[in-house]
Design an enzyme around this catalytic site. Structure first.
Site, short mmCIF file in Angstrom:
data_model
loop_
_atom_site.label_atom_id
_atom_site.label_comp_id
_atom_site.label_asym_id
_atom_site.label_seq_id
_atom_site.Cartn_x
_atom_site.Cartn_y
_atom_site.Cartn_z
N ASP A 20 70.08 88.41 -46.88
CA ASP A 20 71.37 87.84 -46.51
C ASP A 20 71.25 87.24 -45.11
O ASP A 20 70.28 87.47 -44.39
CB ASP A 20 72.44 88.94 -46.54
CG ASP A 20 73.86 88.40 -46.57
OD1 ASP A 20 74.03 87.17 -46.62
OD2 ASP A 20 74.80 89.22 -46.54
N CYS A 39 79.95 89.00 -56.69
CA CYS A 39 80.22 90.15 -55.82
C CYS A 39 81.59 90.07 -55.17
O CYS A 39 82.14 88.99 -54.96
CB CYS A 39 79.13 90.24 -54.74
SG CYS A 39 79.09 91.86 -53.94
#
Length: 206
Positions: A131, A9
């Site tokens: 996360d 990412c």
């Protein structure tokens, strides 16, 4: 151990992307949050991404964007997957999914109580992403207690993000994530990934 899929990412450079493709990632993530140091607009022209094969899904990461903005960027950049990393409501996820996008909803985790909000999204997203809870929206490079996930009756495939590094990637893979989301711990600078570090880390999963 079945190896999780891999998402790299925060891509911002076409030469770096061409390197990453040799590692055969399953997803490449592009950040459309202007406050991020990995904000892709102005760094990558949409037509540059034609080098990415169809086997690699392009993920657009958005934080509280309007639906019109997300659709526009998805059309320009050929995004098949939309990751919502802000305070987006289930209704937004539902509409995007009905339009044919795969939808990832990110949740910031610090304690067991942070999982309570995920159930409202169960029928309107394809994946959860867990996360580390921080004052901002991800990108902290810090890990949370991944074992908290194992105590939840989760029925969706999920991405694990936050602080995954060469040192802990094997432990991360053993938690049971569908996808490992790799970002800041594999960079030489924001948005530029270190090919050799990633190559070695992924080899350790085999």
């Amino acid at each position: 151990m079945q190896r999780p899929l891999v998402k790299i990412c925060g891509m911002t450079d076409i030469d770096n992307i061409s390197q990453m493709l040799f590692l055969e990632p399953d997803f490449l993530g592009f950040i459309f949050y202007p406050k991020s140091p990995r904000y892709v607009v102005g760094k990558l022209k949409p037509d540059m991404l034609s080098i990415i094969p169809d086997t690699v899904k392009r993920v657009g990461v958005f934080v509280n964007s309007t639906e019109a903005e997300m659709r526009q960027m998805a059309s320009l950049y050929g995004l098949k997957v939309i990751q919502l990393h802000g305070d987006e409501k289930p209704t937004v996820c539902k509409r995007l999914r009905e339009e044919g996008y795969e939808v990832i909803k990110a949740f910031s985790i610090a304690s067991e109580s942070d999982f309570e909000k995920i159930w409202a999204y169960e029928d309107v997203v394809d994946y959860y992403l867990f996360d580390t809870k921080t004052p901002g929206y991800g990108g902290s490079g810090q890990e949370f207690d991944w074992h908290l996930i194992l105590r939840q009756p989760i029925r969706k495939p999920w991405f694990l993000s936050g602080g995954i590094s060469p040192e802990n990637i094997v432990a991360a893979a053993q938690i049971g994530a569908y996808v490992l989301d790799l970002n800041s711990k594999f960079e030489t600078s924001p948005g530029i990934k270190d090919y050799r570090r990633l190559q070695a880390a992924l080899a350790s999963l085999k």
